[in-house]
Each structure stands twice: as C-alpha cells, then as structure tokens.
Scaffold this active site. Structure first.
Site, PDB file in Angstrom:
ATOM      1  N   GLU A   1       0.844  -1.198   0.000  1.00 59.68           N
ATOM      2  CA  GLU A   1       0.000   0.000   0.000  1.00 59.68           C
ATOM      3  C   GLU A   1       0.879   1.247   0.000  1.00 59.68           C
ATOM      4  O   GLU A   1       2.094   1.168   0.211  1.00 59.68           O
ATOM      5  CB  GLU A   1      -0.918  -0.011   1.225  1.00 59.68           C
TER       6      GLU A   1
ATOM      7  N   HIS B   1      -8.842   9.821   4.054  1.00 58.27           N
ATOM      8  CA  HIS B   1      -8.523   8.787   3.068  1.00 58.27           C
ATOM      9  C   HIS B   1      -8.758   9.386   1.697  1.00 58.27           C
ATOM     10  O   HIS B   1      -9.793  10.004   1.455  1.00 58.27           O
ATOM     11  CB  HIS B   1      -9.408   7.547   3.265  1.00 58.27           C
TER      12      HIS B   1
ATOM     13  N   ARG C   1      -0.755   8.868   1.999  1.00 62.80           N
ATOM     14  CA  ARG C   1      -2.145   9.323   1.873  1.00 62.80           C
ATOM     15  C   ARG C   1      -2.328  10.829   1.843  1.00 62.80           C
ATOM     16  O   ARG C   1      -3.150  11.341   1.090  1.00 62.80           O
ATOM     17  CB  ARG C   1      -2.946   8.802   3.057  1.00 62.80           C
TER      18      ARG C   1
ATOM     19  N   HIS D   1     -10.966   9.775   7.830  1.00 63.70           N
ATOM     20  CA  HIS D   1     -10.752   8.331   7.915  1.00 63.70           C
ATOM     21  C   HIS D   1     -10.195   7.881   9.253  1.00 63.70           C
ATOM     22  O   HIS D   1     -10.653   6.890   9.817  1.00 63.70           O
ATOM     23  CB  HIS D   1      -9.792   7.950   6.794  1.00 63.70           C
TER      24      HIS D   1
ATOM     25  N   ARG E   1      -0.478   8.716   9.552  1.00 68.69           N
ATOM     26  CA  ARG E   1      -0.427   7.270   9.754  1.00 68.69           C
ATOM     27  C   ARG E   1      -0.093   6.552   8.453  1.00 68.69           C
ATOM     28  O   ARG E   1      -0.708   6.810   7.416  1.00 68.69           O
ATOM     29  CB  ARG E   1      -1.795   6.786  10.250  1.00 68.69           C
TER      30      ARG E   1
HETATM   31  C1  LIG Z   1     -13.476   1.638   6.185  1.00 68.90           C
HETATM   32  C2  LIG Z   1     -12.212   1.521   6.983  1.00 68.90           C
HETATM   33  C3  LIG Z   1     -11.140   0.771   6.487  1.00 68.90           C
HETATM   34  C4  LIG Z   1      -9.960   0.657   7.242  1.00 68.90           C
HETATM   35  N1  LIG Z   1      -8.951  -0.139   6.754  1.00 68.90           N
HETATM   36  C5  LIG Z   1      -7.846  -0.358   7.531  1.00 68.90           C
HETATM   37  C6  LIG Z   1      -6.844  -1.284   7.136  1.00 68.90           C
HETATM   38  O1  LIG Z   1      -6.940  -1.939   6.100  1.00 68.90           O
HETATM   39  N2  LIG Z   1      -5.763  -1.438   7.949  1.00 68.90           N
HETATM   40  C7  LIG Z   1      -5.608  -0.748   9.121  1.00 68.90           C
HETATM   41  O2  LIG Z   1      -4.605  -0.918   9.814  1.00 68.90           O
HETATM   42  N3  LIG Z   1      -6.571   0.122   9.519  1.00 68.90           N
HETATM   43  C8  LIG Z   1      -7.679   0.324   8.769  1.00 68.90           C
HETATM   44  N4  LIG Z   1      -8.648   1.190   9.201  1.00 68.90           N
HETATM   45  C9  LIG Z   1      -8.501   1.825  10.504  1.00 68.90           C
HETATM   46  C10 LIG Z   1      -8.764   0.798  11.585  1.00 68.90           C
HETATM   47  O3  LIG Z   1      -9.869   0.000  11.209  1.00 68.90           O
HETATM   48  C11 LIG Z   1      -9.081   1.448  12.930  1.00 68.90           C
HETATM   49  O4  LIG Z   1      -8.140   2.428  13.234  1.00 68.90           O
HETATM   50  C12 LIG Z   1      -9.063   0.403  14.031  1.00 68.90           C
HETATM   51  O5  LIG Z   1      -9.917  -0.661  13.687  1.00 68.90           O
HETATM   52  C13 LIG Z   1      -9.513   1.009  15.358  1.00 68.90           C
HETATM   53  O6  LIG Z   1      -9.679  -0.031  16.274  1.00 68.90           O
HETATM   54  P1  LIG Z   1     -10.151   0.306  17.750  1.00 68.90           P
HETATM   55  O7  LIG Z   1     -10.248  -0.978  18.456  1.00 68.90           O
HETATM   56  O8  LIG Z   1      -9.298   1.370  18.307  1.00 68.90           O
HETATM   57  O9  LIG Z   1     -11.604   0.970  17.568  1.00 68.90           O
HETATM   58  P2  LIG Z   1     -12.925   0.379  16.906  1.00 68.90           P
HETATM   59  O10 LIG Z   1     -12.660  -0.824  16.124  1.00 68.90           O
HETATM   60  O11 LIG Z   1     -13.608   1.494  16.207  1.00 68.90           O
HETATM   61  O12 LIG Z   1     -13.806  -0.038  18.169  1.00 68.90           O
HETATM   62  C14 LIG Z   1     -14.374   0.937  18.999  1.00 68.90           C
HETATM   63  C15 LIG Z   1     -15.239   0.262  20.025  1.00 68.90           C
HETATM   64  O13 LIG Z   1     -15.596   1.222  21.023  1.00 68.90           O
HETATM   65  C16 LIG Z   1     -16.978   1.149  21.283  1.00 68.90           C
HETATM   66  N5  LIG Z   1     -17.432   2.455  21.771  1.00 68.90           N
HETATM   67  C17 LIG Z   1     -17.245   3.668  21.224  1.00 68.90           C
HETATM   68  N6  LIG Z   1     -17.819   4.619  21.986  1.00 68.90           N
HETATM   69  C18 LIG Z   1     -18.378   3.989  23.043  1.00 68.90           C
HETATM   70  C19 LIG Z   1     -19.152   4.412  24.148  1.00 68.90           C
HETATM   71  N7  LIG Z   1     -19.459   5.692  24.365  1.00 68.90           N
HETATM   72  N8  LIG Z   1     -19.579   3.481  25.016  1.00 68.90           N
HETATM   73  C20 LIG Z   1     -19.318   2.162  24.837  1.00 68.90           C
HETATM   74  N9  LIG Z   1     -18.599   1.711  23.799  1.00 68.90           N
HETATM   75  C21 LIG Z   1     -18.137   2.612  22.911  1.00 68.90           C
HETATM   76  C22 LIG Z   1     -17.597   0.739  19.960  1.00 68.90           C
HETATM   77  O14 LIG Z   1     -18.872   0.188  20.190  1.00 68.90           O
HETATM   78  C23 LIG Z   1     -16.558  -0.272  19.483  1.00 68.90           C
HETATM   79  O15 LIG Z   1     -16.805  -1.528  20.074  1.00 68.90           O
HETATM   80  C24 LIG Z   1      -9.837   1.321   8.467  1.00 68.90           C
HETATM   81  C25 LIG Z   1     -10.904   2.068   8.954  1.00 68.90           C
HETATM   82  C26 LIG Z   1     -12.089   2.167   8.235  1.00 68.90           C
HETATM   83  C27 LIG Z   1     -13.226   2.961   8.789  1.00 68.90           C
END
Ligand SMILES: Cc1cc2nc3c(=O)[nH]c(=O)nc-3n(C[C@H](O)[C@H](O)[C@H](O)COP(=O)(O)OP(=O)(O)OC[C@H]3O[C@@H](n4cnc5c(N)ncnc54)[C@H](O)[C@@H]3O)c2cc1C
Length: 538
Positions: A129, A245, A291, A352, A387
């Site tokens: 990528e 993005h 990006r 993003h 990032r």
């Molecule tokens: C479309 C898309 C494609 C992507 N592709 C990639 C990729 O290919 N590779 C890569 O490295 N990254 C990618 N990313 C970025 C990556 O997905 C995220 O940065 C990463 O998944 C974040 O993980 P996390 O566990 O921090 O948060 P999340 O996976 O967003 O989880 C957040 C959690 O917190 C909970 N939550 C939030 N607020 C509250 C609240 N007030 N009370 C209770 N629970 C709450 C939600 O319910 C959820 O369970 C992508 C992002 C998107 C949107």
C-alpha cells in the site's frame, strides 16, 4: 484557552443508581479492546462494554490489512523507515521500533486464534500500500480483513475468555476520585444508568470520523472516548492530525464506502474527468505516495477541473483478477451500475482516521492513574503527523496487548474493596427551548468539513472555533437522557479540540495542511500539542 466542558454529562446520586463491581473494565470491543481482553488474567473479573452490537466497530470495516515484516526479503528497518517517513518527523522512534518488531508475532497469534488470511500455495499473500517500500500487508477475504479478524477475535472472546460482555451499552463518563480512574458511568435501555466500579479501566473507543460530513467511519465513531477522557482530566495529544482517506466512493445516495489503497497498490490509476492521469505531476511515487499527498493532490485536481470528484481506473488490469481481489468493493459499485474492472470509479477524500487521542506511554498507560488506552482513541506516538497505511490495526494489537497486560497486573495487586466512592452530580433545571439535535449535528459535520478538512487556514479555523464555542455553550449546559444527546456533546467537544489544536499549529506537517502556513517548521513545531481540561479536579 482549553475548551470549557462540564465534568459529568448527566446527573446522578449514588443512592439512586445500581452499582456493579469488576476488576478490569474495557470500554470498546474493536481490535484494541478485544486484544486487551485476551491479556487479562482469567482469575480477574472482566467486563467489555460496546455501545452497539459487538460486530459494529471501525475494526470490522478495515479492508486493506495489517502491516508486518513477514517476507524474508523484507526488513524491520524498512518498515520502521517507511513509518517514520509517513509520520513527517513527529513519530516516537522507540515506539515505532517496538511496534514494528512485535508485528509478526501478533499476526501469527491471530492465525493461531483462527483468522484466515489470504494465502497462495500455503504462503501468506502480502499486499503493498501507499508509503510502504515492500509487500508486507496481510489481508483476508480479499478486501474484508477487518471482518475476518474480528470474527475470529469475537468468537475467541465469547467462547474462551469468560468475560462479561455488555453490548448496546453507552459509556457516558469515567468515574474519577482522588486523581484516579475508578470505573465508568454507563447506560443501557434495560437498566438505565449504572456505576461500573473497576480497579483498572481500559479505553478503546475508536475514532471520530463522524464529526465530518464525508467519512469512511461507521456511525459508532463519534469520538466518545476522546471526549470522555478529556472531561475526566486525562491528557490528549496531537488532536489537529486527522487523516483523510484519499479515495472514498462518491456516488450521490450511496454510503461513503472506502476504496482501499490496495487497489492503487495493485496498479490502479487516478484520473480526472478528462481522463488525465495526474498523480505523477504531484509526486514521483504517483498513486503510491503517502495518503496525505494523494488526498492533497486529489483536492487540487478537483479544484483545477472544477469537478466534485476524480476517478480510480483499473481498466488496464486483468478484469478477473480485479473482481476477485476486491469482491466487496465490486459488489457495492455494481449496485450503482459500476463494474470496477472496466468503469472509472468516482472517488474523493473523506475523514478516515483520528491520529490524535488520549496520550499513552509504551505500556498503554494514560496520564490518569488506573486508566489505560489503546487503538484509535489513543495517541501512542506511532503515527506522528500521518499514519502509514495498515499500521492502525497493528497499533490496536500491540497497544491492546500492552494495556491489557498492564491493567491485569495492576488489578491483581489491588485488594477487593467493593466500595462506591461518594460521587454526586446534581441535576440542572430543564431548558425551556428544545434542541434540534440532528440540526446541530449536521451543521457541525458541514462546518468541520469546510474549516478543518484536508486544507485549513487561520481565518476559517477562527470562525469555526467561535461557532463551535457558541454551540458548546448551550448544548453542553444541558443534561440529555439518551445517547443521541451525549454523542452530540462528545462530537462538539472533539471538534472543539481539533479546531483549537489546528489553529495553534501554524505550519503544515503530515495530514495538517495550512494554506496560510504551507511550509513545515521543524524549528518551531517539531513537537506535540497536548491538551488537558483546565481545572480538572478528579
Ligand atoms: C473503512 C475503513 C477501512 C480501514 N482499513 C484499515 C486497514 O486496512 N488497515 C488498518 O490498519 N486500519 C484500517 N482502518 C482503521 C482501523 O480499522 C481502525 O483504526 C481500528 O480498527 C480502530 O480499532 P479500535 O479498536 O481502536 O476501535 P474500533 O474498532 O472502532 O472499536 C471501537 C469500540 O468502542 C466502542 N465504543 C465507542 N464509543 C463507546 C461508548 N461511548 N460506550 C461504549 N462503547 C463505545 C464501539 O462500540 C466499538 O466496540 C480502516 C478504517 C475504516 C473505517
């Protein structure tokens, strides 16, 4: 001046609210939260809270994959160098080295826990990528990596961990006392407001893309954790850095699906409305530039051609390969009459990834005692000012594991007390005028897109700060009874913090681009902007 926010959003009194006691509380069930959960000692009681269904998170929508040095011809030094280059002189080099070196082991662990990454002849298929100088991205189901990784992690959490899981439960605020986090105030429709007292709390609430009109993020990404931590007095950092993005599907009426960078990695070309391939005019790495450079070039080309979007063209590649490699995107586009193998795909940038967040050290500990954070809600220093693609799922794994281990060790040392501390927040009188929440929400999203989007400048940011400050004065003074109001209050808070930091950083660096300060100013600005709520009394 730091943004003025109330300490707690809702009224409560300890005699009129249920109490629940656990050793470790994890707020968030994306990749960071569940990875943290797997590190918690089975002798401890563990509660994982998600505000929607467990399956609904940014992690679930990740497409491209997870970066890691797997190919024997690849080198840790190369992944480190690529991360540092993308981060525009603002990464914490020690953190980058640590994360890159731990990556292969985390990928192997995911496989051991049942994740099926794409393979060929028994070998992991490695994608490439933007910003990576080597093929090093493991992916699954073509372009549905997050879905497959989360399927395996959710299954393991449900079947093996013995954790309590409260889905559809909104965390309103962290509870603090004597400068230490004591758990959280949560709400769900079955039991209303509840105090969850925890010896250690881990915040893994993900990103904040929903504060922008154009975003790849699902509805849950409203920056709750950033706002909750700010109200609790934890330190946040780098809030001005929001990654856009470059290629988000732009079809009126469709959801803003992300068109993965991997399509450019496989040879996709960006063309404008006249069919001109423009990226080589902006950067010698063309479509594979980082990006921020691609987003900036697309916006410039849109302005030059006076078009609302540009196109991603895959028509020069093998049609069968394209449809097979990107089945999810092929399906979405087909619904709108676009064959990704032959038709140009209309795209433009969208918010993003939130680079800024709750500041953590290498163990995932925040500035507040007994509070840990991991994933997109945190700021670890890995990404610097931009990032590198596919480094964020990796960050969630590494820091989730560290925070889980740290919180677990600390909870094991703490004796049981089963005592609620005397916290109370009085009710304020009901306002006379109702507030149209969706009106404020939509106005905020448009304002952020205009004033704090890909390009920023001083006067627009100043105007945005004033408008957000005005909305905050009346929206944050109210006490709402359900998530729609709390989300809006959190979105206003996070937007205010982004705009304040963006105003202060009078230079361009990474994803933060100022029309009025186009140069990078290492002498003045090779440093982090930290924010903490003024007068925080825990
Ligand atoms: C479309 C898309 C494609 C992507 N592709 C990639 C990729 O290919 N590779 C890569 O490295 N990254 C990618 N990313 C970025 C990556 O997905 C995220 O940065 C990463 O998944 C974040 O993980 P996390 O566990 O921090 O948060 P999340 O996976 O967003 O989880 C957040 C959690 O917190 C909970 N939550 C939030 N607020 C509250 C609240 N007030 N009370 C209770 N629970 C709450 C939600 O319910 C959820 O369970 C992508 C992002 C998107 C949107």
């Amino acid at each position: 001046m730091p943004l003025q926010v109330p300490r707690y959003l809702v009224p409560f009194h300890p005699k009129r609210i249920p109490h629940h006691f656990v050793d470790v509380l994890i707020v968030g069930g994306g990749i960071a939260g569940l990875r943290a959960a797997m590190q918690v000692d089975p002798r401890l009681s563990l509660l994982v809270i998600t505000k929607d269904a467990m399956e609904e998170s940014n992690s679930n929508y990740a497409q491209g994959g997870i970066a890691g040095v797997i190919d024997p011809a690849d080198r840790f030094e190369s992944h480190v160098a690529d991360t540092l280059t993308a981060g525009a002189n603002l990464c914490d080099q020690e953190v980058v080295e640590m994360v890159v070196r731990e990556a292969p082991e985390h990928i192997r662990q995911l496989i051991a826990w049942g994740t099926h990454f794409d393979t060929e002849n028994g070998e992991l298929l490695l994608g490439r990528e933007g910003g990576h100088s080597h093929h090093r991205i493991v992916h699954a189901l073509g372009d549905a990596t997050g879905h497959e990784v989360m399927r395996a992690m959710i299954q393991r959490t449900r079947s093996d961990l013995g954790a309590q899981i409260w889905p559809n439960t909104f965390t309103i605020d962290l509870l603090t006392h004597d400068d230490s986090c004591r758990g959280a105030l949560v709400w769900n429709s079955a039991h209303g407001k509840t105090f969850v007292w925890a010896k250690q709390t881990i915040l893994c609430t993900g990103g904040a893309g929903q504060i922008y009109r154009e975003t790849t993020n699902p509805a849950v990404a409203t920056g709750d954790g950033h706002a909750i931590a700010y109200r609790a007095g934890a330190e946040l950092a780098d809030m001005e850095f929001v990654q856009f993005h470059p290629t988000v599907l732009y079809i009126a009426g469709s959801s803003r699906s992300l068109i993965t960078e991997a399509m450019r990695g496989e040879g996709g070309r960006l063309i404008d409305a006249t069919g001109n391939r423009f990226m080589p005019d902006y950067d010698e790495r063309a479509e594979l530039a980082p990006r921020d450079i691609v987003s900036r070039a697309i916006v410039a080309q849109m302005q030059k051609t006076r078009q609302p979007n540009v196109f991603l063209d895959m028509s020069h590649l093998d049609a069968d390969f394209v449809r097979k490699r990107f089945p999810g995107i092929a399906r979405v586009c087909a619904e709108f009459g676009i064959d990704i193998a032959t038709d140009p795909i209309p795209v433009r940038p969208g918010a993003h990834y939130m680079i800024g967040g709750v500041r953590v050290d290498q163990q995932g500990h925040t500035s507040l005692a007994a509070l840990w954070a991991a994933g997109e809600a945190s700021c670890s220093g890995l990404h610097g000012a931009n990032r590198l693609a596919s480094n964020s799922l990796l960050e969630g794994l590494v820091f989730g594991a560290h925070a889980g281990a740290g919180a677990s060790a600390a909870a094991l040392e703490a004796p049981d007390s089963f005592q609620a501390v005397p916290l109370e927040n009085p009710a304020v009188g009901p306002p006379s005028e109702p507030l149209d929440l969706s009106d404020v929400r939509n106005s905020l999203k448009s304002l952020m897109w205009r004033a704090a989007g890909v390009w920023r400048d001083g006067p627009q940011l100043a105007e945005a700060a004033e408008t957000i400050g005005r909305w905050c004065r009346y929206a944050l003074a109210r006490q709402f009874a359900d998530p729609a109001g709390w989300e809006l209050q959190n979105m206003l808070t996070v937007a205010g913090l982004i705009v304040d930091s963006a105003r202060q950083r009078t230079e361009s660096r990474g994803v933060h681009l100022r029309n009025d300060f186009p140069e990078t100013d290492d002498a003045g600005w090779r440093r982090h902007l930290r924010v903490v709520r003024s007068g925080s009394t825990n």
